[in-house]
Structures are given as structure tokens and as C-alpha cells.
Scaffold this motif. Sequence first.
Motif, PDB file in Angstrom:
ATOM      1  N   GLY A  42      35.850 -76.644 -38.485  1.00  0.00           N
ATOM      2  CA  GLY A  42      37.110 -77.352 -38.688  1.00  0.00           C
ATOM      3  C   GLY A  42      38.054 -76.717 -39.689  1.00  0.00           C
ATOM      4  N   LYS A  43      37.707 -75.564 -40.253  1.00  0.00           N
ATOM      5  CA  LYS A  43      38.580 -74.895 -41.223  1.00  0.00           C
ATOM      6  C   LYS A  43      39.078 -73.574 -40.626  1.00  0.00           C
ATOM      7  N   PRO A  44      40.329 -73.196 -40.929  1.00  0.00           N
ATOM      8  CA  PRO A  44      40.883 -71.960 -40.361  1.00  0.00           C
ATOM      9  C   PRO A  44      40.023 -70.741 -40.679  1.00  0.00           C
ATOM     10  N   TYR A  45      39.909 -69.856 -39.692  1.00  0.00           N
ATOM     11  CA  TYR A  45      39.098 -68.646 -39.808  1.00  0.00           C
ATOM     12  C   TYR A  45      39.970 -67.442 -39.491  1.00  0.00           C
ATOM     13  N   TYR A  46      39.750 -66.363 -40.241  1.00  0.00           N
ATOM     14  CA  TYR A  46      40.499 -65.126 -40.009  1.00  0.00           C
ATOM     15  C   TYR A  46      39.612 -63.936 -40.364  1.00  0.00           C
ATOM     16  N   ALA A  47      39.541 -62.954 -39.475  1.00  0.00           N
ATOM     17  CA  ALA A  47      38.801 -61.720 -39.747  1.00  0.00           C
ATOM     18  C   ALA A  47      39.479 -60.581 -38.997  1.00  0.00           C
ATOM     19  N   GLU A  48      39.296 -59.361 -39.499  1.00  0.00           N
ATOM     20  CA  GLU A  48      39.902 -58.186 -38.879  1.00  0.00           C
ATOM     21  C   GLU A  48      38.833 -57.213 -38.402  1.00  0.00           C
ATOM     22  N   ILE A  49      39.120 -56.529 -37.289  1.00  0.00           N
ATOM     23  CA  ILE A  49      38.264 -55.472 -36.755  1.00  0.00           C
ATOM     24  C   ILE A  49      39.132 -54.230 -36.620  1.00  0.00           C
ATOM     25  N   ASN A  50      38.620 -53.082 -37.091  1.00  0.00           N
ATOM     26  CA  ASN A  50      39.349 -51.827 -36.989  1.00  0.00           C
ATOM     27  C   ASN A  50      38.452 -50.795 -36.340  1.00  0.00           C
ATOM     28  N   ILE A  51      38.983 -50.079 -35.364  1.00  0.00           N
ATOM     29  CA  ILE A  51      38.239 -49.033 -34.667  1.00  0.00           C
ATOM     30  C   ILE A  51      38.795 -47.697 -35.125  1.00  0.00           C
ATOM     31  N   ASN A  52      37.971 -46.927 -35.841  1.00  0.00           N
ATOM     32  CA  ASN A  52      38.417 -45.665 -36.429  1.00  0.00           C
ATOM     33  C   ASN A  52      38.018 -44.470 -35.587  1.00  0.00           C
ATOM     34  N   VAL A  53      38.537 -44.393 -34.389  1.00  0.00           N
ATOM     35  CA  VAL A  53      38.329 -43.195 -33.579  1.00  0.00           C
ATOM     36  C   VAL A  53      39.374 -43.187 -32.480  1.00  0.00           C
TER      37      VAL A  53
END
Length: 127
Positions: A42-53
Motif C-alpha cells: 500500500g505504499k509507493p514503490y520506486y526502483a531503477e534498472i540500468n543495462i550497461n552494454v
Amino acid sequence: MKKSRYYLMLIVNLFLVLSLTGCFCSGKFEVLSESLPNAAFGKPYYAEININVGVVRSDSYHIKPENSGLELSPSYFDWNNSYNDFTIKGTPKVNGTISIEFTGTTYVTMRCPASQFKKIYTIKVEE
């Protein structure tokens, strides 16, 4: 005679440098983050994914369960920055584990062939 030897060595060295640069295609993907942080129900979620190629040209993803409340989308997309940066955001609507299976392919370059990758993330949702 010295000039022709100099030019011959220059051509040989240039050939070696150009032929060896093709050997530096590692083909290894670095998908960051290795894991995603846990979420709270019930709480906002935020995450990042980075592809380094390279530049990722296509992708597919599956979020299970589908009604989890989270969505994955490119952080930004234009002709120069393809699917290399993603954000996962939303408000978790289920308790337990949410899994995200993410796959993609890179563009072919002169030095490296196209390569595929697959990454599975799990997010633990706690109350």
C-alpha cells in the motif's frame, strides 16, 4: 629504404591495432541493480534498472502476479537512448513475492554480434 621500412611498419602496426580491436567484445551484460529493494504493502514503490552494454533494441517483461500494482517502463526513450534505463513504480496491491522477468537483445555492431540477456527480479512485499 628507411622510408619504405617506416611505412611498412606503420601499415603492419595499423593492421594489428584494427584487427585486435575486434577482440574486445566481451559480450557480458551488466544489469544494475543486482537485486531490487523490498516493498511495503500500500505504499509507493520506486526502483531503477540500468543495462550497461550497447543499446538494447527490444525487450519484454512479465510481472507476476499481474495485478501487483507495479509497472515497468523505460525511464526515457528517444533515438539515441533506447531501452537501457527502466523504472519500476507503483503501489503494491498484493502481499508476498512479486517477480519480474526481464529479457532483451542488443543491436549488432561492427565489433560485437547481437546478444540476448535475461534477468529475474523478486520483490518481497511486507505489511
